[in-house]
Design a protein around this motif. Structure first.
Motif, mmCIF file in Angstrom:
data_model
loop_
_atom_site.group_PDB
_atom_site.id
_atom_site.type_symbol
_atom_site.label_atom_id
_atom_site.label_comp_id
_atom_site.label_asym_id
_atom_site.label_seq_id
_atom_site.Cartn_x
_atom_site.Cartn_y
_atom_site.Cartn_z
ATOM 1 N N THR A 89 -6.882 -4.317 3.159
ATOM 2 C CA THR A 89 -8.036 -4.820 3.909
ATOM 3 C C THR A 89 -7.983 -6.339 4.033
ATOM 4 O O THR A 89 -8.279 -6.903 5.090
ATOM 5 N N SER A 137 0.814 -1.206 0.000
ATOM 6 C CA SER A 137 0.000 0.000 0.000
ATOM 7 C C SER A 137 0.854 1.265 0.000
ATOM 8 O O SER A 137 0.359 2.352 -0.318
ATOM 9 N N GLN A 151 -10.364 -11.185 -1.399
ATOM 10 C CA GLN A 151 -10.073 -10.318 -2.529
ATOM 11 C C GLN A 151 -11.036 -10.522 -3.697
ATOM 12 O O GLN A 151 -11.485 -9.537 -4.301
ATOM 13 N N ASP A 180 -9.415 -4.768 -0.914
ATOM 14 C CA ASP A 180 -8.094 -4.453 -1.453
ATOM 15 C C ASP A 180 -7.039 -5.211 -0.652
ATOM 16 O O ASP A 180 -7.344 -5.887 0.335
#
Length: 542
Positions: free
Chosen positions: A345, A180, A336, A342
């Motif tokens: 998460t 990320s 997913q 994502d």
């Protein structure tokens, strides 16, 4: 001292008395922190690549086979080399082997982070596996030498296993956080500073007194081998033929299992498994002959397997890993591809099971002081059955909570077996064979995981394809959609076909349900067997 029903002493009274006269101090607990750091990185490297693979595919390209080997090369090398490196660590020096393994992992991780092509990344991942295979059994051997007291060793193993097993669970979270904020290579760079610190710290926190080297070296005060000075236990030479034989036995079997998971039952993986089995027979027969050879020493002491507790724990670890290990991969795909989370998460969804697993690993050695380990292990496996039944309630409409809650129960229930079982394994052999014994435990788990991917993955795939093929919904019979959930989601996104996406999600959930139910039935049987057959093991009272 533990004695099985057949009267086999798990460790001699003289050995136990000598090993428990020296309790671990502050230096040993600092040493445990270093060993645990190394174990955490090894475990994270096993699963961290799962979330990074889509980004790697975009940046580096590569066909489906190359992407598969990016994931599998690490575990392939790790599983294949554990037995060989475990035996070598007991003879050449555990600290020396641990530092060599840590350095190899650090260098290979740096290469992997900046790999210019899929082939270079595959080679780097394989080299990381080689380093992990050298490091893992050496860590167990060092830990056993530092903690001679049964109670202290059980606590130390609980902490160590928390990092080793918990790292696999939090790997996707670590990968999600890294991806990320940074590029895909960052998931591999995590290992570089940690392993460099391990190499720097080991000489200071793990003395030669616990590095039970084959040359008989020690610190001169009787601590070198857990007893007063004695004759070198490894005066015979290492058998040069046994090392390649162990590789030829394990590597084809692991390859065959992994290929079966990918392509199904075809001639190539079947031939590989049969070939590995033939070499395994040759390896076992050679170890039996070398047991009486006055000049050469067997790489693996087969007398360990005659101890009922030893063999039963190995089989139990194999089955438990086979039935629960692949669940993390199945969960990640649901998070997913079905729930649409994502990468970050999806990684966060793995936190509750990781926390619960940590609690379990820390608690179990303490519980085993009041309740016999066999009963604790059996009760834990029974709890995993409950968790699997909760996971079987998953559907597209429930969201991820059945998987999170169910896998949390599985993580807690699975904690006693690797923690207490590993303590029983390495505690049932002389100190100088601890790394070799630990390598058999780790190899059992690695083979179980590979077989679990093949078995549970095949169940999920078979149910998914069956439902997608027979579905009456338009578009679901497209080749890509029937082949895999990922193919169906890609097709649904590109065409805007919500019906196809819903049908593929329902089919995938049906496959997960079926695999969870199959695993629950086998785990229930295993829970009863372990509770009954290990009930003779005494509590960790010392």
């Amino acid at each position: 001292m533990e004695i099985d029903r057949q009267g086999n002493t798990m460790a001699s009274a003289t050995t136990r008395a000598a090993e428990t006269t020296r309790r671990a101090g502050l230096r040993e607990w600092f040493g445990l922190a270093v060993l645990a750091m190394a174990a955490l990185v090894i475990a994270i490297d096993t699963s961290v690549v799962l979330l990074a693979l889509p980004s790697i595919a975009v940046e580096l390209g590569g066909d489906a086979s190359q992407q598969l080997w990016i994931v599998d090369a690490y575990g392939f090398a790790l599983a294949g080399l554990l037995v060989a490196f475990g035996g070598l660590a007991d003879r050449l020096g555990r600290r020396r082997m641990a530092m060599l393994g840590a350095a190899t992992v650090a260098i290979a991780s740096a290469v992997a982070a900046f790999a210019p092509s899929p082939d270079v990344l595959i080679a780097a991942r394989a080299l990381m596996g080689v380093g992990a295979a050298a490091l893992t059994p050496a860590l167990y051997g060092l830990l056993t030498g530092m903690f001679r007291d049964d109670r202290q060793r059980s606590v130390a193993l609980g902490i160590f296993m928390t990092c080793l097993m918990g790292g696999m669970i939090i790997g996707p979270l670590v990968g999600g956080v890294a991806l990320s904020s940074f590029w895909w290579g960052s998931v591999f760079l995590i290992a570089v500073p940690v392993m460099a610190l391990v190499c720097a710290m080991l000489p200071f926190v793990v003395g030669e007194g616990v590095d039970n080297r084959g040359d008989g070296a020690g610190d001169g005060d009787g601590d070198g081998n857990g007893k007063e000075p004695r004759a070198n236990p490894h005066r015979r030479r290492i058998d040069a033929v046994s090392v390649p034989l162990s590789l030829l036995a394990v590597l084809p079997i692991v390859f065959g299992l992994k290929e079966s998971a990918r392509v199904g039952i075809q001639w190539a993986p079947v031939v590989a498994i049969v070939l590995g089995a033939c070499f395994l027979v040759a390896f076992v027969r050679r170890q039996q002959r070398l047991a009486d050879d006055p000049h050469h020493e067997p790489l693996l002491d087969l007398s360990m397997f005659r101890r009922r507790g030893f063999s039963l724990v190995l089989v139990s670890l194999f089955l438990m890993t086979m039935l629960t290990g692949p669940l993390m991969m199945l969960n990640t795909q649901y998070f997913q591809l079905v729930a649409g989370a994502d990468v970050l998460t999806a990684g966060l969804h793995t936190v509750p099971p990781a926390i619960v697993g940590v609690v379990g690993f820390v608690m179990m050695p303490l519980v085993a002081r009041r309740i016999r380990p066999g009963f604790v292990i059996g009760a834990g496996l029974a709890l995993t059955v409950v968790g699997l039944l909760v996971m079987a309630q998953i559907s597209p409409s429930t969201g991820p909570w059945p998987l999170i809650l169910g896998f949390s129960l599985v993580s807690f229930g699975a904690a006693p077996l690797p923690t207490l079982g590993t303590n029983l394994i390495i505690g049932s052999v002389p100190l100088e064979k601890a790394s070799s014994a630990a390598s058999t435990s780790e190899t059992s788990g690695q083979l179980g995981y590979a077989l679990g991917i093949a078995v549970l993955g095949s169940i999920v795939t078979a149910v998914y394809r069956s439902q997608m093929t027979t579905s009456s919904e338009p578009g679901t019979a497209a080749a890509g959609a029937v082949e895999s959930l990922a193919g169906a989601v890609d097709l649904a996104v590109s065409t805007g076909d919500d019906v196809l996406r819903a049908a593929s999600a329902a089919a995938y959930c049906s496959g997960v349900q079926a695999s969870a139910l199959v695993a629950a039935v086998i785990m229930a049987i295993l829970a009863v067997v372990t509770a009954v057959r290990l009930r003779h093991i005494e509590r960790f009272e010392r």
